[in-house]
Write a protein that holds these residues in place. Structure first.
Motif, PDB file in Angstrom:
ATOM      1  N   UNK A   1      40.884  29.113  32.349  1.00  0.00           N
ATOM      2  CA  UNK A   1      40.278  30.106  33.252  1.00  0.00           C
ATOM      3  C   UNK A   1      40.352  29.651  34.709  1.00  0.00           C
ATOM      4  N   UNK A   2      40.253  28.333  34.902  1.00  0.00           N
ATOM      5  CA  UNK A   2      40.296  27.817  36.278  1.00  0.00           C
ATOM      6  C   UNK A   2      41.657  28.005  36.918  1.00  0.00           C
TER       7      UNK A   2
ATOM      8  N   UNK B   1      43.314  32.441  38.913  1.00  0.00           N
ATOM      9  CA  UNK B   1      43.315  33.093  40.224  1.00  0.00           C
ATOM     10  C   UNK B   1      44.430  32.513  41.074  1.00  0.00           C
TER      11      UNK B   1
ATOM     12  N   UNK C   1      41.923  37.232  42.982  1.00  0.00           N
ATOM     13  CA  UNK C   1      41.720  37.047  41.559  1.00  0.00           C
ATOM     14  C   UNK C   1      42.907  37.593  40.764  1.00  0.00           C
TER      15      UNK C   1
ATOM     16  N   UNK D   1      40.696  39.269  35.867  1.00  0.00           N
ATOM     17  CA  UNK D   1      39.422  38.831  36.443  1.00  0.00           C
ATOM     18  C   UNK D   1      38.855  39.948  37.323  1.00  0.00           C
TER      19      UNK D   1
ATOM     20  N   UNK E   1      37.430  42.748  35.226  1.00  0.00           N
ATOM     21  CA  UNK E   1      36.140  42.386  34.629  1.00  0.00           C
ATOM     22  C   UNK E   1      35.032  42.569  35.646  1.00  0.00           C
ATOM     23  N   UNK E   2      35.309  42.180  36.872  1.00  0.00           N
ATOM     24  CA  UNK E   2      34.270  42.296  37.912  1.00  0.00           C
ATOM     25  C   UNK E   2      34.027  43.757  38.257  1.00  0.00           C
ATOM     26  N   UNK E   3      35.113  44.484  38.415  1.00  0.00           N
ATOM     27  CA  UNK E   3      35.035  45.885  38.813  1.00  0.00           C
ATOM     28  C   UNK E   3      34.275  46.710  37.777  1.00  0.00           C
TER      29      UNK E   3
ATOM     30  N   UNK F   1      32.057  45.531  35.454  1.00  0.00           N
ATOM     31  CA  UNK F   1      30.824  44.890  34.948  1.00  0.00           C
ATOM     32  C   UNK F   1      31.000  44.481  33.488  1.00  0.00           C
TER      33      UNK F   1
ATOM     34  N   UNK G   1      30.920  41.466  32.364  1.00  0.00           N
ATOM     35  CA  UNK G   1      30.277  40.202  32.072  1.00  0.00           C
ATOM     36  C   UNK G   1      28.836  40.243  32.541  1.00  0.00           C
TER      37      UNK G   1
ATOM     38  N   UNK H   1      32.758  34.714  28.861  1.00  0.00           N
ATOM     39  CA  UNK H   1      33.750  35.313  29.754  1.00  0.00           C
ATOM     40  C   UNK H   1      35.078  34.562  29.851  1.00  0.00           C
ATOM     41  N   UNK H   2      35.074  33.243  30.034  1.00  0.00           N
ATOM     42  CA  UNK H   2      36.385  32.582  30.130  1.00  0.00           C
ATOM     43  C   UNK H   2      37.275  32.845  28.912  1.00  0.00           C
TER      44      UNK H   2
ATOM     45  N   UNK I   1      38.397  36.552  28.826  1.00  0.00           N
ATOM     46  CA  UNK I   1      39.461  36.862  29.781  1.00  0.00           C
ATOM     47  C   UNK I   1      40.802  36.312  29.291  1.00  0.00           C
TER      48      UNK I   1
END
Lengths: 161, 265, 794
Positions: free
Chosen positions: A76-77, A80, A86, A90, A93-95, A97, A99, A105-106, A109
């Motif tokens: 996951x690290x 990006x 991102x 990623x 997922x943020x857009x 919601x 998580x 999550x890692x 994804x």
């Protein structure tokens, strides 16, 4: 039995001393200090530990570190492309919601990216839900995770990733 | 887990040598059963011999009219193989329903067959398709290979190298998953060949078993109607919080009928 | 402040960046130099006397630093793990309070009970040593069947609780209720089990501690939902470490759902042992360990009866429940099946007479305490199941029977017969909206279509109400709570105009770093990226009660609003001085102070700078600085309510129940961030579906072994077990908090089980199936169908 192990993690060559019994997830978390990959169960079912090894999604809690000798590992690290950009998954997922507590999550994804590519960037809801069989989430109820993955597939395709 | 000596031989001969005479040495194929077992400290092998480095053990070949699958071939590769999908689509379907996507990237057919987990899927395919199991010391026929709970006909140090599946005329696999583990609570593989019909059931008993009554009825008339009144006895079937023996016996019938319907599509 | 960022906006979360890039910091992630690792030896027996523990061989093993047993905790005069809510029984007597030692002394009382702690240089060395500890057990019979727990002759768990009874509690006047039943035209009866669940947050519990010899200060990192409460309990009751010498930090926490509220054995031991060992100690539960030792949830056996007149108007309700406490009383256990359960038995209805009797029993199982909903799912399940059953018996439409009995919108504030006074609500539009979204009218056609395919469709309603936003302190105090339930906030501006917002609430998935920032952004006009929400550390945040009981926004958010009021009030004095105006003429809007009727204005940032560099400043009546605290104690609970409708399709050949659609319409009052609220509802619904169809904590009745001890046997809901959901909202603001909000975190889990099970019963009714217990697993459903066939044949 102590062994040396060397592999590439997120594009960087790494090596370390491990025991034969050291799991890949332990090597990542403890030897390399990369704690983004999580341990959520002990029966290889929850998927919080999923990483990519040589392009395949793998449960890093069910693989010995020595088995990754010479492999290309993506965690996951390493997703990006830069500090302020991102990966489309990623971002999706943020857009959407997708998580809440972030613990699953890692792995979620990483599994999602693998799912999109294996299905040639073409997914429907039923396929996404079925392919998430190996990833448990207790917070989101999956609704937004599914939405995020369906949104990310075409975004990944346009971005060429 | 307990520590062990780890080996990753490059040849079958080296692997056999590493296992020879060492009671506590274990071969590892995909590790999807062995590693969780070791993590829970349920086993304490002195040595683990990782078969993943032996190139000749993986691969899918079309042979005669059937397919031969190397022991170290991953479930993902079997499920997506054009050759398997064309020759025995039911086998590709079965492989594609083992575990989850990440598990399918590591789990192997050889590991599954050698382990004889009562809830594993492959044993049903091996028996129903009357496969031949080739090892480093000989061959085994499907019947009689799976002897009991986690018990096969393999001798100590004997390693499966490949499994050959003859092509059936019609075949299908229907699996009723345990809601929690998603292993087979009952899985029925039905195969029709020129020699008759074989019906193999996994998940329901201590090991895979055939249902002769269904085989005979289907040989006369390969339709789900032909077996609708055939009941499998519940005695000796597995019973746990997810499925009583009676329920499993019932599911054998349901899954068998659905498998026949699928085979006929 | 814009429509995209203020109150009501779907603001994307600030905290996501670290979670999505693997840079979160959960307890197990913390790098502690020279750390040792703890591993707990646990009882393999449900009930046994410990005759002897021999740690000699284990202590000599490589890497072992120290081994502690119960004897060490007794020698250290450690207090027991407290139960913080004294429930008084029918006779006014406080409940039986058996001792709850931090580690087992002479008796183990459940499989998983803590027997010894090994501290070693590595976890494998700790495990090796644990295996070398010799424990001599005298195994005794176990009491694990709740229905039999109070029977004469059942094995006793504690000498302090004869007959395994902790309390026999009641609410309501039994005689009045019985009189109403005697006159009723119709009585519906229902026996049900509310199945025992294991919360299973995806992050297992963990704790780490270090002791600073120089200062005598302890630091404890814990996966806690309420670090201050944990600190208070450890300090005042268990370890005696003064609060000001103990810092508790709950960093990123991977879900809680109630299971991480309580003060547990392991974090207590890790904290205490840090000073004995002299090096930091880390402990993380393995999942199978979590299964055995996290507080479990629910576990009731209930008999309920509903009396109605011939038109279906509810006249009275009586409920008898036996509730499982497990082997020891966990921190809030006693309150869950009483004040968080029976006081909700009016539901959305005008039922005038209610009587409930609850007997709490101890058993040789893991302690049971609050789990998402904590008592309210149990109450909703009873009411909504019996109402749907009554509708079938009366041959009335299930929605109509509910509507007939709803509290009318004109009746608020509405005093229920079970202590609670509902503040605001309007239930008919909610059920109407749910019916529309779910296309209830088209259901029978869908049922017929499914039947043609050999499948059975059913539809089920659940109209829930719940009391959350815990809680008015005086009310809970009068009911036996040992603590208050207010919340705190501190708004601390920095000279350069950015601001830290400290809250006593804690986010373990709820998104407070975003939603609380939205509040401050909306009220004070500070840009979102200039606001940092700080939570989870007793060293940097004011004392708070934590996050559970759907309280953070209603109580914590209200505290923040009060603090913003103080900032504005002070700011006006400074602004008035800067603008040479009268304070009374100063207005504040969109981050700017203005003099009414003029074009004079000064932005908040300038006021803040002035407060820290007070060269031109109203020193006579205003202190420098811009840093305000507020504490908020709610006047009442808040009462979110809603209706869920679930549609299932059952395969009668296998018993598999598929949820084909699930609708939820909720009234959460004003909504701050709709995206966050949706996420809470989705997650709650799936936990409710899990309870109804999949999950069950099962102990072997003979041996007390936990049969459902891992994900191999405990069925967690997966993505393919549920559909996407259809949500809707109605708004009746809460009249008694500044934001007008009602809590939303638990509603999904509270309502869903009844909706799902009512649908299952509706689907199976044509086959003559009368009752199916949760979880309605394929086995359970199939057996119910077989049972109905056999009954029909007789």
């Amino acid at each position: 039995m102590t062994l040396s192990v060397a592999m590439t993690v997120n594009g960087k060559a790494v090596s370390g001393k491990v025991e034969a019994r050291t799991l890949l997830v332990q090597f990542l978390r403890e030897n390399l200090g990369m704690t983004g990959t999580h341990v959520g169960c002990d029966t290889s079912q929850c998927g919080a530990c999923v990483v990519h090894v040589d392009g395949k999604s793998i449960k890093s809690c069910t693989m010995l570190a020595v088995q990754a000798e010479g492999a290309k590992v993506l965690t996951i690290e390493g997703l990006a492309p830069s500090a302020d950009k991102l990966h489309p998954m990623q971002e999706a997922f943020r857009e959407n919601h997708a998580l809440q507590c972030g613990f699953c999550t890692p792995g979620m994804v990483m599994s999602a990216i693998d799912m999109v590519k294996r299905n040639n960037y073409q997914l429907d809801e039923a396929t996404v839900r079925r392919e998430l069989e190996g990833n448990l989430c207790r917070c989101t109820g999956y609704h937004n995770i599914v939405k995020a993955i369906l949104a990310a597939a075409p975004a990944m395709k346009s971005a060429g990733v | 887990m307990y520590d062990f000596a780890y080996h990753r031989p490059k040849s079958l001969a080296d692997a056999a040598a590493l296992l020879k005479g060492k009671d506590e040495a274990r071969p590892m194929s995909g590790g999807m059963t062995l590693i969780p077992t070791l993590k829970q400290r349920l086993a304490k092998p002195s040595d683990v011999v990782d078969l993943g480095g032996i190139k000749e053990l993986a691969g899918i070949k079309v042979e005669g009219s059937g397919v031969t699958i190397g022991a170290m071939t991953k479930h993902f590769d079997v499920s997506t193989s054009a050759d398997v999908k064309k020759t025995i689509p039911a086998l590709a379907y079965l492989a594609g329903h083992i575990g989850d996507p990440a598990v399918r990237n590591r789990g192997t057919i050889g590991g599954s067959v050698a382990n004889s987990d009562p809830a594993a899927d492959y044993p049903a395919a091996v028996v129903a398709l009357n496969a031949t199991i080739t090892t480093n010391t000989g061959k085994h026929a499907a019947d009689g290979f799976f002897k009991g709970l986690f018990e096969t006909a393999l001798k100590d140090g004997e390693l499966i190298t490949s499994i050959s599946f003859p092509k059936p005329e019609k075949a299908a696999y229907m699996k009723f998953p345990n809601p929690a583990s998603r292993y087979a609570m009952v899985g029925v593989f039905v195969a029709k060949t020129k020699d008759g019909v074989r019906v193999a059931v996994t998940g329901a008993g201590p090991a895979v078993f055939r249902v002769k009554a269904m085989e005979e009825a289907l040989a006369k008339n390969f339709t789900s109607a032909a077996i609708k009144d055939i009941k499998v006895p519940s005695k000796d079937l597995n019973s746990d919080i997810h499925g009583s023996a009676e329920y499993r016996a019932h599911l054998v019938g349901v899954m068998a009928r659905r498998a026949v319907d699928a085979a006929n599509k | 402040m814009t429509a995209e960022t203020g109150i009501g906006a779907r603001v994307r979360r600030k905290e996501d960046k670290r979670f999505l890039t693997g840079t979160g910091r959960y307890v197990d992630d913390l790098p502690l130099a020279r750390a040792t690792y703890a591993y707990f030896l646990r009882s393999p027996h449900a009930h046994a006397k410990i005759k002897k523990i021999d740690t000699a061989a284990a202590k000599a093993m490589p890497g072992v630093v120290e081994i502690f047993t119960g004897k060490d905790t007794a020698d250290a005069k450690m207090g027991g793990l407290i139960c913080g809510w004294v429930v008084k029984d029918k006779n006014g007597e406080p409940h039986k309070a058996p001792a709850h030692p931090v580690m087992a002394l002479d008796t183990v009382r459940y499989v998983g009970d803590t027997v010894a702690m090994v501290v070693a240089n590595s976890i494998d060395e700790a495990k090796d040593a644990a295996e070398a500890i010799k424990v001599d057990y005298d195994v005794k019979p176990a009491n694990v069947d709740l229905a039999r727990a109070l029977d004469k002759g059942t094995a006793e768990v504690h000498p302090e609780a004869p007959g395994n009874l902790i309390y026999d509690w009641e609410i309501g006047v039994k005689a009045d209720v019985e009189a109403a039943f005697a006159k009723a035209a119709h009585v519906t009866r229902l026996d049900l089990v509310n199945n025992r669940l294991i919360p299973n947050a995806m992050e297992p519990r963990a704790a780490a501690a270090e002791y600073d010899k120089g200062t005598g200060n302890y630091t404890l990192w814990s996966t806690s939902q309420n670090p201050h409460v944990l600190r208070l309990i450890l300090s005042a009751f268990v370890l005696g470490i003064p609060e000001h010498k103990l810092r508790v930090v709950a960093p990123d926490v991977g879900g809680g759902f109630g299971s991480k509220i309580f003060c547990y054995n392991e974090e207590t031991m890790v904290c205490w042992a840090a000073s004995r060992v002299g090096r930091p100690i880390k402990w993380t539960a393995e999942r199978t360990e979590s299964f055995m030792t996290d507080a479990h949830g629910r576990d009731h056996v209930t008999h309920a009866e509903l009396a109605m007149d011939k038109e279906g108007k509810f006249l009275a309700l009586k409920v008898e429940t036996i509730a499982n406490m497990g082997a020891y009383l966990s921190t809030f256990s006693t309150a869950v099946p009483t004040y968080l359960y029976a006081t909700l038995l009016a539901g959305q209805y005008t039922t005038p007479l209610i009587y409930a009797n609850v007997k709490a029993a101890v058993t040789h199982t893991a302690p049971v305490d609050a789990y998402r909903g904590a008592g309210r799912p149990e109450a909703t399940f009873v009411i909504e199941s019996i109402v749907s059953k009554a509708a079938k018996e009366l041959k009335m439409d299930t929605a109509d029977l509910r509507r007939k009995n709803f509290i009318p919108s004109t009746a608020f504030p509405y005093q229920t017969p079970v202590a609670l006074q509902y503040d605001s609500g309007n239930y008919p539009p909610i059920i109407d909206e749910a019916i529309k979204i779910a296309d209830y009218k088209g259901f029978e056609a869908r049922r017929a279509e499914a039947k043609a395919r050999g499948k059975l469709r059913g539809i089920g309603f659940s109209s829930y109400i719940e009391a959350c936003g815990l809680a008015p302190s005086q009310v809970v105090g009068s009911l036996g709570a040992g603590v208050g339930q207010w919340e705190s906030a501190q708004i601390k501006f920095n000279p350069t105009g950015n601001v830290q917002v400290m809250t006593g609430a804690h986010s373990h998935g709820q998104g407070h770093e975003t939603t609380f920032a939205q509040l401050v952004h909306d009220k004070l006009g500070v840009p979102m990226d200039q606001i940092e929400v700080v939570h989870g550390d007793t060293a940097t945040t004011p004392f708070g009660m934590g996050t559970y009981g759907s309280r953070s926004l209603a109580v914590g958010g209200s505290a923040i609003m009060k603090a913003t009021d103080k900032i504005i009030a002070k700011g006006k004095k400074v602004a008035a001085h800067l603008m040479e105006a009268d304070v009374a003429d100063v207005e504040f809007e969109n981050g700017t102070f203005k003099v009414a009727g003029t074009d004079k204005s000064v932005p908040l940032g300038q006021v803040v700078f002035s407060a820290y560099v007070p060269h031109n400043y109203p020193h006579a009546d205003t202190e420098p600085g811009m840093d305000e605290n507020a504490f908020y104690d709610p006047a009442n609970f808040v009462y979110p309510a809603g209706t869920q409708i679930c549609e299932v399709e059952i395969d009668p050949d296998t018993g598999v129940v598929e949820v084909v659609a699930h609708t939820a319409v909720d009234d959460f009052g004003n909504i701050i961030n709709p995206m966050i609220v949706e996420g809470q509802v989705h997650g709650g619904i799936v936990q409710g579906v899990g309870q109804a169809l999949l999950e069950a904590a099962v102990y072997d009745k003979a041996t007390g072994q936990l049969l459902s001890g891992s994900y191999m046997d405990y069925t967690m809901p997966r993505a393919d077990d549920v559909p996407s959901f259809k949500l809707g909202y109605k708004v009746t603001p809460c009249p008694h908090n500044p934001l007008g909000v009602k809590g939303c975190g638990e509603a999904g889990a509270i309502a869903a089980p009844a909706a799902v099970m009512n649908a299952v019963h509706d689907a199976l009714a044509p086959l003559g199936v009368k009752h199916v217990e949760m979880p309605a697993t394929p086995l359970n459903v199939w057996q119910s169908i077989q049972g109905a066939h056999r009954a029909a044949a007789e």
